[in-house]
Design a protein around this motif. Structure first.
Motif, PDB file in Angstrom:
ATOM      1  N   ILE A  35      46.079  48.221  49.927  1.00  0.00           N
ATOM      2  CA  ILE A  35      46.361  46.431  50.056  1.00  0.00           C
ATOM      3  C   ILE A  35      45.197  46.461  49.491  1.00  0.00           C
ATOM      4  O   ILE A  35      43.915  45.760  49.960  1.00  0.00           O
ATOM      5  N   VAL A  36      45.344  45.519  48.259  1.00  0.00           N
ATOM      6  CA  VAL A  36      43.928  44.427  48.257  1.00  0.00           C
ATOM      7  C   VAL A  36      44.700  43.002  47.897  1.00  0.00           C
ATOM      8  O   VAL A  36      45.720  42.915  47.685  1.00  0.00           O
ATOM      9  N   THR A  37      44.298  41.915  48.141  1.00  0.00           N
ATOM     10  CA  THR A  37      44.731  40.867  47.941  1.00  0.00           C
ATOM     11  C   THR A  37      43.649  39.762  47.630  1.00  0.00           C
ATOM     12  O   THR A  37      42.560  39.757  48.003  1.00  0.00           O
ATOM     13  N   GLY A  38      44.212  38.706  47.125  1.00  0.00           N
ATOM     14  CA  GLY A  38      43.839  37.869  46.657  1.00  0.00           C
ATOM     15  C   GLY A  38      44.360  36.775  45.600  1.00  0.00           C
ATOM     16  O   GLY A  38      45.777  36.840  46.279  1.00  0.00           O
ATOM     17  N   GLN A  39      43.883  35.592  45.113  1.00  0.00           N
ATOM     18  CA  GLN A  39      44.132  34.224  44.414  1.00  0.00           C
ATOM     19  C   GLN A  39      45.398  35.919  43.232  1.00  0.00           C
ATOM     20  O   GLN A  39      45.335  35.961  42.764  1.00  0.00           O
ATOM     21  N   ARG A  40      46.697  34.132  43.526  1.00  0.00           N
ATOM     22  CA  ARG A  40      47.969  34.909  42.624  1.00  0.00           C
ATOM     23  C   ARG A  40      47.480  34.815  41.342  1.00  0.00           C
ATOM     24  O   ARG A  40      46.865  33.316  41.047  1.00  0.00           O
ATOM     25  N   GLY A  41      48.274  35.407  40.579  1.00  0.00           N
ATOM     26  CA  GLY A  41      48.077  35.965  38.875  1.00  0.00           C
ATOM     27  C   GLY A  41      48.014  37.185  38.591  1.00  0.00           C
ATOM     28  O   GLY A  41      47.438  37.638  38.928  1.00  0.00           O
ATOM     29  N   ARG A  42      49.059  37.325  37.816  1.00  0.00           N
ATOM     30  CA  ARG A  42      48.950  38.618  38.119  1.00  0.00           C
ATOM     31  C   ARG A  42      48.180  39.484  37.167  1.00  0.00           C
ATOM     32  O   ARG A  42      47.423  40.944  37.154  1.00  0.00           O
TER      33      ARG A  42
ATOM     34  N   GLY B  25      44.669  38.724  37.276  1.00  0.00           N
ATOM     35  CA  GLY B  25      43.700  38.469  38.305  1.00  0.00           C
ATOM     36  C   GLY B  25      44.505  39.859  38.744  1.00  0.00           C
ATOM     37  O   GLY B  25      43.068  40.819  39.518  1.00  0.00           O
ATOM     38  N   GLN B  26      45.458  39.740  39.846  1.00  0.00           N
ATOM     39  CA  GLN B  26      45.784  41.003  40.758  1.00  0.00           C
ATOM     40  C   GLN B  26      45.536  42.167  40.488  1.00  0.00           C
ATOM     41  O   GLN B  26      45.164  43.107  41.068  1.00  0.00           O
ATOM     42  N   GLN B  27      46.186  42.625  38.946  1.00  0.00           N
ATOM     43  CA  GLN B  27      45.921  43.597  38.385  1.00  0.00           C
ATOM     44  C   GLN B  27      44.120  43.826  37.974  1.00  0.00           C
ATOM     45  O   GLN B  27      43.499  45.537  38.164  1.00  0.00           O
ATOM     46  N   ASN B  28      43.579  43.125  37.660  1.00  0.00           N
ATOM     47  CA  ASN B  28      42.342  43.522  37.639  1.00  0.00           C
ATOM     48  C   ASN B  28      41.399  43.637  39.122  1.00  0.00           C
ATOM     49  O   ASN B  28      40.403  44.787  39.013  1.00  0.00           O
ATOM     50  N   ARG B  29      41.653  43.466  40.095  1.00  0.00           N
ATOM     51  CA  ARG B  29      41.027  43.630  41.595  1.00  0.00           C
ATOM     52  C   ARG B  29      41.645  44.737  41.985  1.00  0.00           C
ATOM     53  O   ARG B  29      41.201  45.927  42.434  1.00  0.00           O
ATOM     54  N   GLY B  30      42.825  45.151  41.003  1.00  0.00           N
ATOM     55  CA  GLY B  30      43.166  46.729  42.152  1.00  0.00           C
ATOM     56  C   GLY B  30      43.105  47.443  41.258  1.00  0.00           C
ATOM     57  O   GLY B  30      42.207  48.740  41.578  1.00  0.00           O
ATOM     58  N   ALA B  31      42.102  47.282  40.247  1.00  0.00           N
ATOM     59  CA  ALA B  31      41.713  48.553  38.719  1.00  0.00           C
ATOM     60  C   ALA B  31      39.703  48.122  39.181  1.00  0.00           C
ATOM     61  O   ALA B  31      39.682  49.473  39.724  1.00  0.00           O
ATOM     62  N   ALA B  32      39.612  47.440  40.096  1.00  0.00           N
ATOM     63  CA  ALA B  32      38.249  47.401  40.632  1.00  0.00           C
ATOM     64  C   ALA B  32      37.940  47.922  41.803  1.00  0.00           C
ATOM     65  O   ALA B  32      37.161  48.737  42.014  1.00  0.00           O
ATOM     66  N   ALA B  33      39.170  47.859  42.329  1.00  0.00           N
ATOM     67  CA  ALA B  33      39.581  49.158  43.643  1.00  0.00           C
ATOM     68  C   ALA B  33      40.107  50.457  43.279  1.00  0.00           C
ATOM     69  O   ALA B  33      39.976  51.904  44.518  1.00  0.00           O
ATOM     70  N   ALA B  34      40.422  51.125  42.284  1.00  0.00           N
ATOM     71  CA  ALA B  34      41.031  52.439  41.871  1.00  0.00           C
ATOM     72  C   ALA B  34      40.036  52.700  41.845  1.00  0.00           C
ATOM     73  O   ALA B  34      38.519  53.107  41.746  1.00  0.00           O
ATOM     74  N   GLY B  35      40.291  54.482  42.477  1.00  0.00           N
ATOM     75  CA  GLY B  35      39.162  55.336  41.899  1.00  0.00           C
ATOM     76  C   GLY B  35      39.432  56.736  41.241  1.00  0.00           C
ATOM     77  O   GLY B  35      38.570  57.860  41.140  1.00  0.00           O
ATOM     78  N   GLY B  36      40.857  56.561  41.047  1.00  0.00           N
ATOM     79  CA  GLY B  36      41.218  57.486  39.594  1.00  0.00           C
ATOM     80  C   GLY B  36      41.197  57.555  38.349  1.00  0.00           C
ATOM     81  O   GLY B  36      39.997  56.230  38.043  1.00  0.00           O
ATOM     82  N   GLU B  37      40.532  58.243  37.501  1.00  0.00           N
ATOM     83  CA  GLU B  37      40.462  58.573  36.955  1.00  0.00           C
ATOM     84  C   GLU B  37      41.341  58.232  35.307  1.00  0.00           C
ATOM     85  O   GLU B  37      40.662  57.296  34.304  1.00  0.00           O
ATOM     86  N   VAL B  38      42.660  57.447  35.934  1.00  0.00           N
ATOM     87  CA  VAL B  38      43.282  56.765  34.594  1.00  0.00           C
ATOM     88  C   VAL B  38      44.214  55.906  35.845  1.00  0.00           C
ATOM     89  O   VAL B  38      44.495  55.915  36.616  1.00  0.00           O
ATOM     90  N   LEU B  39      44.327  54.835  34.813  1.00  0.00           N
ATOM     91  CA  LEU B  39      45.363  53.841  35.425  1.00  0.00           C
ATOM     92  C   LEU B  39      46.775  53.603  34.971  1.00  0.00           C
ATOM     93  O   LEU B  39      46.377  53.608  34.143  1.00  0.00           O
TER      94      LEU B  39
END
Length: 436
Positions: free
Chosen positions: A259-266, A268-282
């Motif tokens: 879980i990653v939480t933050g301000q509403r807005g798709r 920004g939410q996707q960018n925050r998720g990408a920043a937390a990602a470890g995968g080679e592909v998103l």
């Protein structure tokens, strides 16, 4: 053609079929991705050696076809040749004999499982063949990772390839044929998790091949099904929540999502998720969109084309009315012909490309459209052959004709340069609680 020949003997990477002994550590697509990277590294080294020696490069492959190999390696100077059927010895012998039949002066054949193999070693092997009949690169498990010959000789019949005495038996056979051998410095194969620990220096669990990023806002009715459909040994699931007041976060956590939480807005939410990602592909996935079976295989195969910077799945909904089938048809036509897939088709890309192009622009709406257009100017947009199934709730609530009209006006307006903030009310007012 009196040129030396470099034969790279490998496989077309396929999840579940390649590097199978590494699947417990890396997952099917992760193991295939490692095979892909190793092969690309060997091919690059072969190119450098060929530039110094004038050698011709042959990629003698198991699996794939000429079109797939060429879109992967993207080099008209490398000739793809399928391996013949039969045992390993027969396949290597056929490849080497074919090179000599075509006029090669010296032939070196290398595998693709050796991280320590370099262009300098390949050039050394070719050079040693000026004075020796045979060159072998010993591996630490009793086999060899390189064999070079100055003339065609059968050193393959009767060898037990899965045993520990491959090198010793090959040298004994060469001695009986009065060949003058030369041994290079030994190197290690990379075949097992223990090899991975040693060669890569892995101190923690390996990164997944794929990170699935799901932006959410009050999606407790859909999130469990979406996560279950995306669950895979090759994927980590990241739910980027924008402040849900229902049970979305609790359900996602119970289903194993990070879980990653933050301000509403798709965006920004996707960018925050990408920043937390470890995968080679998103993979960016809407909370009400379900992936097809074996979706990770489709992603892997689509991105085997180095020219592809972004992919998406075909569009479908869980409504099976004639109107929705018509909408799906024209949506897929638009995505395929105009290279304009939308976010509800499951956008996927290499993490390096996502970062290179700056991620999603944090606009009020249509962040997917802006990112797709930016990436399309720098590479290929491709559609996977399978469909992602999106909930038809918005079409039900607003009606298929009105929903399609709103989507079209927004897309045309964005492409024409209308500020997204002016277009946002068209999307949000009719269905404020539908998307984050």
């Amino acid at each position: 053609m009196n040129r030396p020949r470099l034969i790279v003997f490998g496989r077309y990477p396929r999840p579940g079929k390649t590097k199978t002994r590494l699947i417990p550590a890396l997952g099917p697509a992760g193991a295939a991705s490692l095979q892909r990277r190793l092969t690309e590294g060997i091919i690059d080294d072969a190119r450098r050696c060929a530039g110094l020696t004038g050698a011709q490069i042959i990629f003698c492959h198991d699996g794939g076809d000429r079109q797939k190999i060429q879109r992967w390696l993207d080099d008209g100077n490398i000739a793809p040749v399928p391996q013949v059927t039969g045992g390993l010895g027969h396949r290597m012998l056929t490849a080497i004999n074919s090179a000599f039949d075509q006029g090669a002066s010296r032939v070196v054949l290398v595998g693709t499982d050796i991280p320590g193999l370099t262009s300098e070693i390949m050039c050394e092997a070719l050079d040693r063949l000026k004075e020796h009949d045979l060159v072998l690169g010993p591996s630490t498990d009793g086999g060899y990772w390189l064999i070079g010959m100055s003339s065609p000789v059968n050193l393959f019949d009767g060898i037990v390839w899965s045993g520990p005495d491959v090198l010793a038996d090959t040298l004994a056979l060469a001695g009986r044929k009065r060949m003058k051998p030369c041994l290079l410095a030994p190197l290690r194969d990379l075949d097992t998790p223990d090899d991975l620990d040693r060669e890569v220096g892995r101190q923690s669990p390996p990164s997944p091949y794929l990170s699935v990023i799901i932006p959410t806002l009050n999606e407790d009715r859909h999130i469990a099904r979406t996560i279950r459909a995306a669950a895979s040994p090759d994927a980590q699931i990241i739910v980027s929540d924008g402040g849900s007041t229902d049970r979305t976060v609790a359900i996602a956590r119970a289903h194993g999502a990070r879980i990653v939480t933050g301000q509403r807005g798709r965006a920004g939410q996707q960018n925050r998720g990408a920043a937390a990602a470890g995968g080679e592909v998103l993979l960016f996935l809407h909370a009400d969109t379900r992936m097809p079976l074996h979706y990770e295989d489709h992603i892997f195969d689509t991105l085997m084309d180095r020219r592809t910077v972004l992919g998406a799945f075909r569009f479908a909904t869980d409504l099976h009315t004639p109107a929705m089938r018509t909408i799906a048809f024209f949506t897929n036509l638009r995505a395929g012909r105009l290279k304009l897939p939308y976010g509800d088709q499951g956008l996927f890309m290499r993490r390096a490309d996502f970062n290179r192009f700056g991620g999603f622009p944090e606009t009020a709406i249509a962040e997917d459209l802006y990112l797709v257009r930016k990436m399309a100017r720098n590479g290929r947009i491709a559609l996977a052959p399978a469909a992602a199934v999106t909930s038809g709730r918005r079409w039900q609530r607003l009606g298929p004709v009105r929903t399609t009209l709103v989507n079209t006006i927004i897309a045309v307006g964005c492409l024409a340069g209308v500020p997204p903030e002016r277009l946002a009310p068209l999307y949000r007012l009719p269905a404020q609680s539908i998307k984050p």
